[in-house]
Design an enzyme around this catalytic site. Structure first.
Site, PDB file in Angstrom:
ATOM      1  N   HIS A   1       0.675  -1.298  -0.153  1.00  0.00           N
ATOM      2  CA  HIS A   1       0.077   0.007   0.054  1.00  0.00           C
ATOM      3  C   HIS A   1       0.733   1.195   0.071  1.00  0.00           C
ATOM      4  CE1 HIS A   1      -2.789   3.051   1.195  1.00  0.00           C
ATOM      5  NE2 HIS A   1      -2.147   3.365   2.188  1.00  0.00           N
TER       6      HIS A   1
ATOM      7  N   ASP B   1       7.601  23.008 -25.344  1.00  0.00           N
ATOM      8  CA  ASP B   1       7.564  21.573 -24.538  1.00  0.00           C
ATOM      9  C   ASP B   1       8.599  21.427 -23.448  1.00  0.00           C
ATOM     10  OD1 ASP B   1       7.571  18.658 -24.559  1.00  0.00           O
ATOM     11  OD2 ASP B   1       6.421  18.538 -26.446  1.00  0.00           O
TER      12      ASP B   1
ATOM     13  N   TRP C   1       7.471  -0.355   3.942  1.00  0.00           N
ATOM     14  CA  TRP C   1       7.965   0.441   3.225  1.00  0.00           C
ATOM     15  C   TRP C   1       9.433   0.869   3.522  1.00  0.00           C
ATOM     16  CZ3 TRP C   1       9.263   5.507   2.012  1.00  0.00           C
ATOM     17  CH2 TRP C   1       8.946   6.657   3.125  1.00  0.00           C
TER      18      TRP C   1
ATOM     19  N   SER D   1      13.542   6.615 -13.253  1.00  0.00           N
ATOM     20  CA  SER D   1      12.530   7.412 -13.756  1.00  0.00           C
ATOM     21  C   SER D   1      12.290   8.822 -13.195  1.00  0.00           C
ATOM     22  CB  SER D   1      11.260   6.700 -13.579  1.00  0.00           C
ATOM     23  OG  SER D   1      10.088   7.581 -13.811  1.00  0.00           O
ATOM     24  N   SER D   2      12.388   8.948 -11.831  1.00  0.00           N
ATOM     25  CA  SER D   2      12.310  10.105 -11.005  1.00  0.00           C
ATOM     26  C   SER D   2      13.430  11.024 -11.213  1.00  0.00           C
ATOM     27  CB  SER D   2      12.329   9.979  -9.499  1.00  0.00           C
ATOM     28  OG  SER D   2      11.019   9.377  -9.218  1.00  0.00           O
TER      29      SER D   2
ATOM     30  N   HIS E   1      13.401  11.699   4.535  1.00  0.00           N
ATOM     31  CA  HIS E   1      12.645  12.736   4.798  1.00  0.00           C
ATOM     32  C   HIS E   1      12.454  13.879   3.723  1.00  0.00           C
ATOM     33  CE1 HIS E   1      10.499  15.611   7.384  1.00  0.00           C
ATOM     34  NE2 HIS E   1      11.025  16.431   6.880  1.00  0.00           N
TER      35      HIS E   1
ATOM     36  N   GLU F   1      12.122  12.929   1.024  1.00  0.00           N
ATOM     37  CA  GLU F   1      11.067  12.439  -0.021  1.00  0.00           C
ATOM     38  C   GLU F   1       9.564  12.760   0.533  1.00  0.00           C
ATOM     39  OE1 GLU F   1      10.612  10.648  -2.554  1.00  0.00           O
ATOM     40  OE2 GLU F   1       8.746   9.949  -1.992  1.00  0.00           O
TER      41      GLU F   1
ATOM     42  N   TYR G   1       8.808  15.595   1.842  1.00  0.00           N
ATOM     43  CA  TYR G   1       8.909  16.921   1.085  1.00  0.00           C
ATOM     44  C   TYR G   1       8.810  17.060  -0.364  1.00  0.00           C
ATOM     45  CZ  TYR G   1       8.621  18.922   5.831  1.00  0.00           C
ATOM     46  OH  TYR G   1       8.421  19.213   6.940  1.00  0.00           O
TER      47      TYR G   1
ATOM     48  N   SER H   1      -1.022  27.624  -3.973  1.00  0.00           N
ATOM     49  CA  SER H   1      -0.736  28.775  -4.093  1.00  0.00           C
ATOM     50  C   SER H   1      -1.058  29.234  -5.487  1.00  0.00           C
ATOM     51  CB  SER H   1       1.018  29.037  -4.147  1.00  0.00           C
ATOM     52  OG  SER H   1       1.226  28.481  -2.655  1.00  0.00           O
TER      53      SER H   1
ATOM     54  N   HIS I   1      14.638  12.199  13.144  1.00  0.00           N
ATOM     55  CA  HIS I   1      13.449  12.507  13.926  1.00  0.00           C
ATOM     56  C   HIS I   1      12.548  11.342  13.747  1.00  0.00           C
ATOM     57  CE1 HIS I   1      11.413  14.946  10.637  1.00  0.00           C
ATOM     58  NE2 HIS I   1      11.224  13.834  10.469  1.00  0.00           N
ATOM     59  N   HIS I   2      12.853  10.503  12.649  1.00  0.00           N
ATOM     60  CA  HIS I   2      12.206   8.950  12.457  1.00  0.00           C
ATOM     61  C   HIS I   2      12.825   8.086  13.342  1.00  0.00           C
ATOM     62  CE1 HIS I   2       9.806  10.488   9.175  1.00  0.00           C
ATOM     63  NE2 HIS I   2      10.947  11.244   8.673  1.00  0.00           N
TER      64      HIS I   2
ATOM     65  N   THR J   1       6.927  26.573   7.274  1.00  0.00           N
ATOM     66  CA  THR J   1       5.610  25.960   7.306  1.00  0.00           C
ATOM     67  C   THR J   1       4.584  26.731   7.700  1.00  0.00           C
ATOM     68  OG1 THR J   1       6.816  23.584   7.503  1.00  0.00           O
ATOM     69  CG2 THR J   1       4.320  23.816   7.228  1.00  0.00           C
TER      70      THR J   1
ATOM     71  N   LYS K   1       3.891  29.729   5.346  1.00  0.00           N
ATOM     72  CA  LYS K   1       3.138  29.378   4.318  1.00  0.00           C
ATOM     73  C   LYS K   1       1.730  29.178   4.468  1.00  0.00           C
ATOM     74  CE  LYS K   1       4.529  27.261   1.054  1.00  0.00           C
ATOM     75  NZ  LYS K   1       5.309  28.007   0.137  1.00  0.00           N
TER      76      LYS K   1
ATOM     77  N   ARG L   1       1.510   0.549  15.422  1.00  0.00           N
ATOM     78  CA  ARG L   1       1.156   0.630  13.895  1.00  0.00           C
ATOM     79  C   ARG L   1       1.725  -0.693  13.392  1.00  0.00           C
ATOM     80  NH1 ARG L   1       5.622   4.412  10.789  1.00  0.00           N
ATOM     81  NH2 ARG L   1       4.576   3.577   8.835  1.00  0.00           N
TER      82      ARG L   1
HETATM   83  C1  HEM Z   1       5.541  20.548  10.270  1.00  0.00           C
HETATM   84  C2  HEM Z   1       5.958  19.667   9.537  1.00  0.00           C
HETATM   85  C3  HEM Z   1       6.474  18.129   9.841  1.00  0.00           C
HETATM   86  C4  HEM Z   1       6.993  17.784  10.939  1.00  0.00           C
HETATM   87  C5  HEM Z   1       7.541  18.622  12.170  1.00  0.00           C
HETATM   88  C6  HEM Z   1       7.021  16.241  11.058  1.00  0.00           C
HETATM   89  C7  HEM Z   1       7.604  15.585  11.915  1.00  0.00           C
HETATM   90  C8  HEM Z   1       7.480  13.983  11.766  1.00  0.00           C
HETATM   91  C9  HEM Z   1       8.163  13.152  12.558  1.00  0.00           C
HETATM   92  C10 HEM Z   1       9.150  13.692  13.912  1.00  0.00           C
HETATM   93  C11 HEM Z   1       7.776  11.975  12.319  1.00  0.00           C
HETATM   94  C12 HEM Z   1       8.483  10.669  12.880  1.00  0.00           C
HETATM   95  C13 HEM Z   1       7.374  10.282  13.732  1.00  0.00           C
HETATM   96  C14 HEM Z   1       7.693   8.609  14.393  1.00  0.00           C
HETATM   97  O1  HEM Z   1       8.005   7.921  13.596  1.00  0.00           O
HETATM   98  O2  HEM Z   1       7.726   8.469  15.710  1.00  0.00           O
HETATM   99  C15 HEM Z   1       7.141  11.885  11.246  1.00  0.00           C
HETATM  100  C16 HEM Z   1       6.649  10.892  10.415  1.00  0.00           C
HETATM  101  C17 HEM Z   1       6.134  11.002   9.098  1.00  0.00           C
HETATM  102  N1  HEM Z   1       5.970  11.971   8.586  1.00  0.00           N
HETATM  103 FE1  HEM Z   1       5.916  13.976   9.299  1.00  0.00          FE
HETATM  104  N2  HEM Z   1       6.405  15.871   9.830  1.00  0.00           N
HETATM  105  C18 HEM Z   1       5.989  17.067   9.160  1.00  0.00           C
HETATM  106  C19 HEM Z   1       5.516  17.057   7.898  1.00  0.00           C
HETATM  107  C20 HEM Z   1       5.114  16.256   7.225  1.00  0.00           C
HETATM  108  C21 HEM Z   1       5.005  16.145   5.871  1.00  0.00           C
HETATM  109  C22 HEM Z   1       4.728  17.558   4.963  1.00  0.00           C
HETATM  110  C23 HEM Z   1       4.878  14.915   5.330  1.00  0.00           C
HETATM  111  C24 HEM Z   1       4.465  14.362   3.726  1.00  0.00           C
HETATM  112  C25 HEM Z   1       3.771  15.035   2.929  1.00  0.00           C
HETATM  113  C26 HEM Z   1       5.378  13.948   6.524  1.00  0.00           C
HETATM  114  C27 HEM Z   1       5.096  12.696   6.292  1.00  0.00           C
HETATM  115  C28 HEM Z   1       5.726  11.825   7.099  1.00  0.00           C
HETATM  116  C29 HEM Z   1       5.457  10.360   6.854  1.00  0.00           C
HETATM  117  C30 HEM Z   1       5.200   9.532   5.666  1.00  0.00           C
HETATM  118  C31 HEM Z   1       5.964   9.885   8.330  1.00  0.00           C
HETATM  119  C32 HEM Z   1       6.231   8.381   8.556  1.00  0.00           C
HETATM  120  C33 HEM Z   1       7.249   7.674   7.924  1.00  0.00           C
HETATM  121  C34 HEM Z   1       7.292   6.419   8.482  1.00  0.00           C
HETATM  122  O3  HEM Z   1       7.679   5.892   9.619  1.00  0.00           O
HETATM  123  O4  HEM Z   1       6.604   5.360   7.655  1.00  0.00           O
HETATM  124  N3  HEM Z   1       5.404  14.706   7.492  1.00  0.00           N
HETATM  125  N4  HEM Z   1       6.940  13.402  10.833  1.00  0.00           N
HETATM  126 CU   LIG Z   2      10.640  13.315   8.433  1.00  0.00          CU
END
Ligand code: HEM
Ligand SMILES: [Cu+2]
Ligand SMILES: [Cu+2]
Lengths: 537, 299
Positions: free
Chosen positions: A78, A107, A143, A169-170, A253, A255, A257, A268, A302-303, A328, A331, A450
């Site tokens: 998924h 183009d 993933w 591709s990317s 990370h 990614e 963004y 915007s 932070h992950h 952020t 914005k 999870r």
């Molecule tokens: C204010 C902005 C953001 C902050 C401070 C933030 C912070 C965090 C933190 C600390 C985690 C880790 C949590 C954990 O696993 O314990 C996390 C996970 C995640 N964030 Fe954010 N995030 C922000 C914005 C975003 C944005 C814009 C996206 C994507 C469009 C995003 C997508 C994700 C994803 C996919 C995960 C989980 C990844 C995984 O473990 O599979 N985050 N975020």
């Molecule tokens: Cu992150």
């Protein structure tokens, strides 16, 4: 030229006649854009089907439908399909269609490479999805593919090859976008007059080029660990499993963004159009995107707050992550200020954009909470994180793509979509998505990890609510499909060139539908026709 | 919360939190629970979590409030005419600086939490936790400065949950109860027994793949990684049975390797430990009598 129309699209000025020539051998940015968008919508439904399996199994306590291993295959697939198959190609498709139109280019800069970067994708995903039917099954390690677990799978080689293809591709797509933006702008389209969408993609493309090779490196090391006797991540051989996580999240990370900066660009564009007021703080918007992109390289751990990093590292990554909240916030404040004092109407693209601002901000809030490392010792790897990233990715990235589809469909197809059904799609989606994801905050805080296929009865009620929201959200997307098909093939109402009253920018100066070739001769730019023409402050 | 800073500055917040979320004193998941547990250990991120939450709620009210006012006041259907301004340096400075200040405050609180969590000095007991697919092993290393010999055991999902969780078992998860509390997937055959009012240091490792040892009532999780010895600590204040789960995907039965910590008064614990040591010794003696050298029990 009138008979140049194919059975797929009408009125494509000068489009090649044969199906194979037009779609398989295409070098036209609009046709390739269409291919990307159709591909991404297909993947959205396939990834969505996997999500339905997950939510069905989680409907109530006890194992009713699938084996735990298959459940893990579903969560892994998924995520891979949604991230690499649905969200990213959708943004690339939008860039293909809109960037040349927005900067007055005939183009993309590298049309043949453009064809290749699209046509790699279907093969990559066929290979990835085929693993589900192989003995031993598909990838089931998440993933993020953390070793040693991910190396226990039988499909490692297929998945890694598929990821390499997606990465190629990317990268090719990103090179193309950068080359187009930097070299093909019409005279007078200064960098600081470009639409924010174009800016957001320019910055995103650099992120892609910077981090896709890092992912490629990480998965290649997995491959050699599995098949060629290396020990990069094997503790028994002197390697370090945590090294993988550092490399992965150095990609991962940025990614996330990559999946949100183009969304910022889309929003915007749309909010000023339907507020009939120029974007507030254009330069601040561009600068905020650039600084978010920069910061995204120094927050990866932070992950990994729970892997046992040294305290100093935890502090550094915590502070850096919290810092991202500042641009952020800028914005979000700027979008609200753009609406303030405007003359707003609420067509479907605007509704999705407003929902984006509110719900993405909720995702940002939980992001800020997750950034607080001691609290993340609780949140990490729970449904609280699942709620966080679905707010930023579904009501963020995916909603922005839907907003963009409604916004530019008239330009693409020449027809107006059904506003009534668009609004039904919106309201059905926005309510169900909250029923789906909001209770997941509670589940995570209450202690539900999870990636588990079954749970204690204490979690039963919110899981059932979430599943109901999930089925409802999934069904709502069939309305989206219906609206698009109706608009392209059956809608009676023709779109004006400038399809929206308040729309500014070069894309609205060409006919609707946009002819097969546009801007063969560079347009003469009148600053007041541009959304951001006057940059005198 | 160890850090006095955090405790003092958030008492007021916590009071509001109580009013909103009801008492959060439980340690284990409760039906319809909305909020994080306050935990039962000396260290808890609960206060920090609440500060973060309320900061977000406050900012949310301001931002979304402004948005809804804008959507109401500046609609074309109400005859609103678009203004032309696109810029306000004053505002932009305000909404850059104010968030920075809020973040500095949050960062200060969080830093206190991190330093106190990292400080495992002065612990009176060490327990080694090893994650395996799909069970936990606990080894008692030392207690009150003395090495503990031969006390270690494997702890895995208890049998009735295990039967019920099989695909299409048709057994009812609701029926699995201990003292009126549903323990489906949250109970083990042999819990980890620990003393209260004792600073316990955990050494956490992975035996095969990465796992994560998490008991919400203790306030943290820590990854169990092959080849790395992670440290964490707790000091439990209230006797009780605290339940948790593996929190890092570790394969097919990741959802089925719960953790149960039974916290008992010191005297009771010491008695329990003595019995365990006796039993281990007896078992060892029997084994040596029967066969060649005994395998080390300390994994
Ligand atoms: C204010 C902005 C953001 C902050 C401070 C933030 C912070 C965090 C933190 C600390 C985690 C880790 C949590 C954990 O696993 O314990 C996390 C996970 C995640 N964030 Fe954010 N995030 C922000 C914005 C975003 C944005 C814009 C996206 C994507 C469009 C995003 C997508 C994700 C994803 C996919 C995960 C989980 C990844 C995984 O473990 O599979 N985050 N975020
Ligand atoms: Cu992150
Ligand atoms: Cu696990």
């Amino acid at each position: 030229m009138a008979h140049a129309a194919t059975h797929d699209h009408h009125d494509h000025h000068g489009a090649p006649q044969s199906f194979i020539q037009r779609w398989l051998l295409s070098t036209n940015h609009k046709d390739i854009g269409t291919l990307y968008l159709i591909f991404s919508l297909t993947m959205f439904f396939i990834g969505g089907a996997f999500a339905m399996v997950i939510r069905a199994e989680l409907f109530k306590p006890g194992m009713q439908l699938v084996q735990p291993y298959f459940f893990n295959e579903m969560t892994t697939m998924h995520a891979l399909v949604m991230i690499f198959g649905a969200i990213m190609p959708a943004f690339v498709g939008l860039a293909n269609w809109m960037v040349p139109l927005m900067v007055g280019a005939p183009d993309m800069a590298l049309p043949r490479m453009n064809n290749l970067s699209f046509w790699i994708l279907p093969f990559a995903f066929i290979m990835l999805l085929s693993t589900l039917f192989m003995p031993g099954g598909g990838p089931a390690g998440g993933w993020t593919m953390y070793p040693p677990l991910s190396l226990q799978g039988e499909s490692v080689a297929y998945v890694i090859f598929a990821i390499h293809l997606m990465g190629i591709s990317s990268i090719m797509g990103a090179i193309n976008i950068i080359a187009t933006i930097l070299n093909m702008r019409a005279p007078g389209m200064d960098l600081l007059k470009m639409p924010v969408f174009v800016w957001s993609w320019l910055i995103t493309a650099f992120l892609l080029i910077a981090v896709m090779p890092v992912l490629a490196g990480a998965v290649t090391m997995l491959l050699t660990d599995k098949y060629f006797g290396t020990n990069f991540f094997n503790a028994a051989g002197g390697g370090d499993p945590v090294l993988y996580q550092h490399i992965f999240w150095f990609f991962g990370h940025p990614e996330v963004y990559i999946m949100i900066l183009p969304a910022f660009g889309i929003i915007s564009e749309i909010i000023p159009t339907f507020s009939r007021k120029p974007i507030f703080g254009y330069r601040a918007m561009v600068f905020a995107i650039a600084s978010i992109a920069f910061l995204s390289f120094i927050v990866w751990a932070h992950h990994m707050f729970a892997v046992g990093l040294p305290m100093g590292a935890e502090m550094f990554f915590m502070y850096a992550t919290m810092l991202i909240a500042v641009p952020t916030g800028v914005k979000v404040f700027n979008w609200v200020s753009t609406m303030w004092g405007g003359s707003m109407t609420f067509e479907t693209p605007m509704l999705f954009s407003i929902a984006f601002v509110i719900l993405f901000t909720i995702g940002g809030f939980s992001g800020l909470m997750l950034a607080l490392a001691p609290a993340d010792f609780q949140y990490h790897d729970t449904y609280f994180v699942v709620a966080h990233f679905h707010y930023v990715l579904v009501t963020g990235a995916a909603f922005s793509i839907m907003a963009a589809a409604y916004y530019w469909l008239p330009k693409w197809s020449g027809n107006m979509y059904s506003e009534t059904w668009g609004k039904i799609h919106f309201w059905s989606s926005v309510i169900s998505v909250n029923v789906l994801f909001f209770p997941q905050h509670f589940l995570g805080l209450a202690g539900m990890p999870r990636r588990i296929p079954d749970y204690n009865v204490a979690f039963a009620n919110f899981n059932m609510i979430s599943s109901i929201g999930g089925f409802w959200f999934g069904a709502s997307q069939l309305i989206f499909l219906g609206v698009i098909i109706h608009c392209v093939y059956f809608a009676k109402k023709k779109a004006a060139d400038r399809s929206w009253e308040g729309a500014k920018g070069l894309e609205w100066t060409v006919p609707s539908p946009a002819p097969h070739h546009t801007f063969d001769v560079p347009p003469v730019i009148h600053d007041d026709e541009l959304a951001h023409g006057h940059t005198d402050h | 919360m160890t850090s006095g800073v955090i405790r003092r500055s958030v008492t007021a917040w916590a009071a509001v939190a109580f009013a909103t979320f009801g008492t959060a004193a439980w340690g284990n998941p409760e039906p319809n629970q909305l909020n994080m547990t306050k935990g039962v250990s000396e260290w808890s991120p609960y206060a920090l979590h609440m500060v973060g939450l309320w900061v977000c709620v406050a900012i949310g009210i301001l931002v979304f409030g402004a948005m809804f006012i804008a959507m109401f006041r500046f609609r074309k259907s109400r005859g609103a005419v678009a203004e032309k301004w696109t810029h306000s340096t004053k505002l932009e400075i305000v909404w850059t600086v104010v968030p920075v200040i809020i973040l500095i405050v949050l960062a200060r609180l969080a830093t206190g939490g991190l330093t106190s969590f990292a400080d495992t000095t002065g612990s009176e007991m060490t327990i080694k936790v090893t994650g395996y697919q799909w069970k936990w092993r606990y080894d008692y290393v030392d207690y009150k400065g003395k090495a503990v010999e031969q006390v270690g055991f494997v702890s895995r999902l208890e049998e009735s949950s295990d039967r019920t969780r099989q695909l299409k078992s048709n057994l009812d998860p609701e029926k699995i109860k201990v003292d009126g509390y549903n323990t489906y997937l949250l109970d083990v055959d042999k819990p980890l027994v620990v003393p209260i009012h004792t600073k316990i240091r955990f050494v956490i490792v992975g035996g095969d793949v990465i796992h994560s040892w998490w008991v919400p009532a203790l306030g943290w999780k820590m990854d169990a990684i092959p080849g790395i010895a992670n440290a964490a600590w707790t000091n439990i204040k209230e006797p009780g049975v605290y339940r948790g789960q593996c929190a890092e995907l570790c394969g097919q039965d990741h959802g089925f390797m719960p953790i149960v910590v039974k916290a008992v008064p010191k005297a009771e614990f010491e008695q329990w430990l003595a019995t365990q040591q006796e039993e281990a010794k007896a078992a060892k003696a029997q084994q040596t009598a029967q066969t060649a050298p005994a395998p080390a029990n300390q994994g």
